[in-house]
Design a protein around this motif. Sequence first.
Motif, short mmCIF file in Angstrom:
data_model
loop_
_atom_site.label_atom_id
_atom_site.label_comp_id
_atom_site.label_asym_id
_atom_site.label_seq_id
_atom_site.Cartn_x
_atom_site.Cartn_y
_atom_site.Cartn_z
N ASP A 158 0.83 -1.21 0.00
CA ASP A 158 0.00 0.00 0.00
C ASP A 158 0.86 1.25 0.00
N SER A 159 0.20 2.39 -0.23
CA SER A 159 0.88 3.67 -0.18
C SER A 159 -0.09 4.74 0.32
N ILE A 160 0.47 5.83 0.84
CA ILE A 160 -0.34 6.96 1.28
C ILE A 160 0.24 8.24 0.67
N PRO A 161 -0.61 9.23 0.36
CA PRO A 161 -0.09 10.49 -0.16
C PRO A 161 0.56 11.29 0.97
N VAL A 162 1.63 12.00 0.64
CA VAL A 162 2.32 12.83 1.64
C VAL A 162 2.70 14.17 1.02
N PHE A 163 2.88 15.18 1.90
CA PHE A 163 3.34 16.48 1.44
C PHE A 163 4.15 17.14 2.54
N MET A 164 4.98 18.13 2.15
CA MET A 164 5.76 18.94 3.07
C MET A 164 5.88 20.33 2.45
N GLN A 165 5.81 21.38 3.28
CA GLN A 165 5.97 22.73 2.77
C GLN A 165 7.19 23.40 3.41
N PHE A 166 7.96 24.09 2.57
CA PHE A 166 9.20 24.74 2.98
C PHE A 166 9.19 26.19 2.51
N PRO A 167 10.00 27.05 3.15
CA PRO A 167 10.22 28.38 2.58
C PRO A 167 10.89 28.18 1.22
N ALA A 168 10.57 29.01 0.25
CA ALA A 168 11.14 28.85 -1.08
C ALA A 168 12.57 29.36 -1.15
N PRO A 169 13.47 28.54 -1.68
CA PRO A 169 14.82 29.03 -1.96
C PRO A 169 14.76 30.09 -3.06
N PRO A 170 15.84 30.83 -3.30
CA PRO A 170 15.84 31.82 -4.38
C PRO A 170 15.45 31.16 -5.71
N THR A 171 14.87 31.94 -6.61
CA THR A 171 14.39 31.39 -7.88
C THR A 171 15.50 30.79 -8.74
N ASP A 172 16.74 31.23 -8.54
CA ASP A 172 17.83 30.65 -9.33
C ASP A 172 18.29 29.31 -8.77
N ALA A 173 17.73 28.89 -7.64
CA ALA A 173 18.06 27.58 -7.06
C ALA A 173 17.06 26.56 -7.59
N GLY A 174 17.33 26.01 -8.76
CA GLY A 174 16.42 25.05 -9.38
C GLY A 174 16.56 23.66 -8.77
N GLU A 175 17.78 23.29 -8.40
CA GLU A 175 18.01 21.97 -7.81
C GLU A 175 18.41 22.10 -6.36
N VAL A 176 17.80 21.27 -5.51
CA VAL A 176 18.12 21.23 -4.09
C VAL A 176 18.21 19.78 -3.67
N THR A 177 18.85 19.55 -2.54
CA THR A 177 18.92 18.20 -1.99
C THR A 177 17.83 18.04 -0.95
N PHE A 178 16.99 17.01 -1.13
CA PHE A 178 15.93 16.71 -0.18
C PHE A 178 16.46 15.68 0.80
N GLN A 179 16.26 15.95 2.11
CA GLN A 179 16.71 15.03 3.16
C GLN A 179 15.57 14.77 4.13
N LEU A 180 15.43 13.51 4.55
CA LEU A 180 14.44 13.11 5.55
C LEU A 180 15.10 12.04 6.41
N PRO A 181 15.10 12.22 7.75
CA PRO A 181 15.72 11.20 8.62
C PRO A 181 15.20 9.79 8.32
N THR A 182 16.08 8.84 8.32
CA THR A 182 15.90 7.41 8.06
C THR A 182 15.76 7.09 6.58
N PHE A 183 15.80 8.08 5.69
CA PHE A 183 15.73 7.86 4.25
C PHE A 183 17.01 8.37 3.59
#
Length: 192
Positions: A158-183
């Motif tokens: 099974d799966s469940i939908p998930v979401f997270m909201q963050f302050p937006a980095p500057p518009t020239d920051a197209g790529e960021v590293t996503f980190q979540l503990p245990t992943f």
Amino acid sequence: MSIRITTKARRGMVALTVAAGLAVGVAGCGGGGDDDKKPEASASASKDTGSNPSAQEGTDEPLAELKGEDGLILEITSAQRDSGGFVTVSGEMKNDGAEAARVSVRTSGDETEIIRHGTSLGGATLVDSASKKRYYVLRDTDGRPLTTTGMPRIKAGDSIPVFMQFPAPPTDAGEVTFQLPTFAAATITISG
């Protein structure tokens, strides 16, 4: 199961976006205390090689697939910049294991204010390596993280939908590293 954001949470979102945006700058984001706790798993990030690299809609290809503990996989399907000054990261938490699994309490992070509101994805961060800043999950005026909370035990397959909201980095920051503990961590592209 439905996920809802209270009216109070919506009202506090704009104020928190500004406050969190001012407070999140962290120089030298390279070292975190959780590096030794991460599972030895790989993350793969999909990159669009077509002529429109920001087009995420209309494809079944995830931005990233992060492996976690107990057969859990976080599939990130979008990272959308909104006009309100924040980024919403959406996806699915899948159980690829043979038995039912629960999302670890460690995904909530270690901040007391977030932990007191129960299990969540409040420990997630976005890291903009170019400007050396780390962006933490936004919170409402009561300290609740603006993420999926109270996640149930996920049955095998099974799966469940998930979401997270963050302050937006500057518009020239197209790529960021996503980190979540245990992943595992992964590079994702922000659209919009």
